[in-house]
Motif scaffolding. Structure first.
Motif, PDB file in Angstrom:
ATOM      1  N   GLY A  75      59.458  11.859  93.100  1.00  0.00           N
ATOM      2  CA  GLY A  75      60.629  11.892  93.476  1.00  0.00           C
ATOM      3  C   GLY A  75      61.335  13.160  92.706  1.00  0.00           C
ATOM      4  O   GLY A  75      62.246  13.555  93.183  1.00  0.00           O
ATOM      5  N   GLU A  76      61.003  13.003  91.257  1.00  0.00           N
ATOM      6  CA  GLU A  76      61.542  14.052  90.539  1.00  0.00           C
ATOM      7  C   GLU A  76      61.198  15.722  90.819  1.00  0.00           C
ATOM      8  O   GLU A  76      61.949  16.516  90.841  1.00  0.00           O
ATOM      9  N   VAL A  77      59.798  15.648  91.171  1.00  0.00           N
ATOM     10  CA  VAL A  77      59.446  16.986  91.571  1.00  0.00           C
ATOM     11  C   VAL A  77      59.869  17.445  92.637  1.00  0.00           C
ATOM     12  O   VAL A  77      60.442  18.719  92.944  1.00  0.00           O
ATOM     13  N   GLN A  78      60.249  16.301  93.771  1.00  0.00           N
ATOM     14  CA  GLN A  78      60.814  16.793  95.229  1.00  0.00           C
ATOM     15  C   GLN A  78      62.211  17.320  94.741  1.00  0.00           C
ATOM     16  O   GLN A  78      62.764  18.295  95.434  1.00  0.00           O
ATOM     17  N   LYS A  79      62.987  16.799  93.956  1.00  0.00           N
ATOM     18  CA  LYS A  79      64.502  16.907  93.665  1.00  0.00           C
ATOM     19  C   LYS A  79      64.597  18.081  92.925  1.00  0.00           C
ATOM     20  O   LYS A  79      65.308  19.264  93.644  1.00  0.00           O
ATOM     21  N   VAL A  80      63.999  18.573  91.920  1.00  0.00           N
ATOM     22  CA  VAL A  80      63.977  19.612  91.407  1.00  0.00           C
ATOM     23  C   VAL A  80      63.420  20.877  92.324  1.00  0.00           C
ATOM     24  O   VAL A  80      63.985  22.074  92.320  1.00  0.00           O
ATOM     25  N   LEU A  81      62.246  20.770  92.895  1.00  0.00           N
ATOM     26  CA  LEU A  81      61.765  21.869  93.813  1.00  0.00           C
ATOM     27  C   LEU A  81      62.731  22.184  94.822  1.00  0.00           C
ATOM     28  O   LEU A  81      63.143  23.286  95.139  1.00  0.00           O
ATOM     29  N   SER A  82      63.561  21.033  95.529  1.00  0.00           N
ATOM     30  CA  SER A  82      64.591  21.590  96.646  1.00  0.00           C
ATOM     31  C   SER A  82      65.755  22.195  95.987  1.00  0.00           C
ATOM     32  O   SER A  82      66.113  23.348  96.711  1.00  0.00           O
ATOM     33  N   GLU A  83      66.066  21.937  94.574  1.00  0.00           N
ATOM     34  CA  GLU A  83      67.283  22.605  94.055  1.00  0.00           C
ATOM     35  C   GLU A  83      66.706  24.089  93.747  1.00  0.00           C
ATOM     36  O   GLU A  83      67.544  25.072  93.766  1.00  0.00           O
ATOM     37  N   ILE A  84      65.561  24.228  93.303  1.00  0.00           N
ATOM     38  CA  ILE A  84      64.856  25.693  93.043  1.00  0.00           C
ATOM     39  C   ILE A  84      64.940  26.507  94.442  1.00  0.00           C
ATOM     40  O   ILE A  84      65.398  27.691  94.477  1.00  0.00           O
ATOM     41  N   ILE A  85      64.424  25.972  95.308  1.00  0.00           N
ATOM     42  CA  ILE A  85      64.370  26.595  96.484  1.00  0.00           C
ATOM     43  C   ILE A  85      65.478  26.916  97.077  1.00  0.00           C
ATOM     44  O   ILE A  85      65.916  27.995  97.698  1.00  0.00           O
ATOM     45  N   ARG A  86      66.542  25.949  97.184  1.00  0.00           N
ATOM     46  CA  ARG A  86      68.057  26.160  97.694  1.00  0.00           C
ATOM     47  C   ARG A  86      68.743  27.056  97.082  1.00  0.00           C
ATOM     48  O   ARG A  86      69.457  27.933  97.605  1.00  0.00           O
ATOM     49  N   GLY A  87      68.842  26.993  95.753  1.00  0.00           N
ATOM     50  CA  GLY A  87      69.804  27.784  94.817  1.00  0.00           C
ATOM     51  C   GLY A  87      69.213  28.916  93.879  1.00  0.00           C
ATOM     52  O   GLY A  87      70.123  29.790  93.814  1.00  0.00           O
ATOM     53  N   GLU A  88      67.891  29.015  93.554  1.00  0.00           N
ATOM     54  CA  GLU A  88      67.518  29.998  92.648  1.00  0.00           C
ATOM     55  C   GLU A  88      66.729  31.030  93.200  1.00  0.00           C
ATOM     56  O   GLU A  88      66.615  32.132  92.619  1.00  0.00           O
ATOM     57  N   ILE A  89      66.143  30.851  94.265  1.00  0.00           N
ATOM     58  CA  ILE A  89      65.028  31.973  94.891  1.00  0.00           C
ATOM     59  C   ILE A  89      66.031  32.792  95.906  1.00  0.00           C
ATOM     60  O   ILE A  89      66.664  32.317  96.473  1.00  0.00           O
ATOM     61  N   LYS A  90      65.942  34.178  95.597  1.00  0.00           N
ATOM     62  CA  LYS A  90      66.721  35.278  96.318  1.00  0.00           C
ATOM     63  C   LYS A  90      66.021  35.895  97.333  1.00  0.00           C
ATOM     64  O   LYS A  90      66.234  36.891  97.839  1.00  0.00           O
ATOM     65  N   ASP A  91      64.550  35.318  97.760  1.00  0.00           N
ATOM     66  CA  ASP A  91      63.915  36.281  98.552  1.00  0.00           C
ATOM     67  C   ASP A  91      64.574  35.928 100.009  1.00  0.00           C
ATOM     68  O   ASP A  91      64.568  34.760 100.464  1.00  0.00           O
ATOM     69  N   PRO A  92      64.615  37.149 100.713  1.00  0.00           N
ATOM     70  CA  PRO A  92      65.243  37.194 102.096  1.00  0.00           C
ATOM     71  C   PRO A  92      64.388  36.610 103.172  1.00  0.00           C
ATOM     72  O   PRO A  92      64.773  35.935 104.132  1.00  0.00           O
ATOM     73  N   ARG A  93      62.724  36.538 102.934  1.00  0.00           N
ATOM     74  CA  ARG A  93      62.285  35.911 103.635  1.00  0.00           C
ATOM     75  C   ARG A  93      62.193  34.268 103.844  1.00  0.00           C
ATOM     76  O   ARG A  93      61.635  33.730 104.770  1.00  0.00           O
TER      77      ARG A  93
END
Length: 121
Positions: free
Chosen positions: A13-31
């Protein structure tokens, strides 16, 4: 640690929560599609590997591009995950495309079509 132990469930659960935050907010890849969500995460009991099931709303090209973008950002994602979570090992992440939501939507449309055609007759 057993596969379905309370500790493993909490880590997932913790990994899923943090991973979704990273993907949603921190990665700037246009792909990477903005409509990307982490459906489920399965961390191995030894904390060395992790399967992340990703759902992408869009066509096949958007899904493939999102997976390529996530694969190329793997090092950054792992580093951010290590900084957020205090785990003995930071798991090696494998991204898997999960099409269960899309499958459910298609089945729901087909059911509605069948019900609509029955009402017409």
């Amino acid at each position: 640690m057993r596969k379905n132990s309370i500790k493993n469930t909490r880590v997932n659960g913790e990994v899923q929560k943090v991973l979704s935050e990273i993907i949603r907010g921190e990665i700037k890849d246009p792909r990477i599609s903005p409509m990307t969500s982490v459906v489920q995460v399965q961390v191995a009991p030894d904390l060395k590997t992790c399967k992340a099931y990703i759902s992408v709303l869009g066509d096949e090209d958007a899904q493939k591009d999102t997976l390529k973008g996530l694969q190329s950002a793997m090092g950054y994602i792992r580093r951010q995950l290590a900084g957020e979570l205090n785990l003995r090992n930071t798991p090696e992440i494998t991204f898997i495309l999960d099409q269960s939501i899309e499958y459910g939507i298609n089945m729901s449309k087909r059911i509605d079509e069948v019900i609509g055609s029955d009402e017409d007759n």
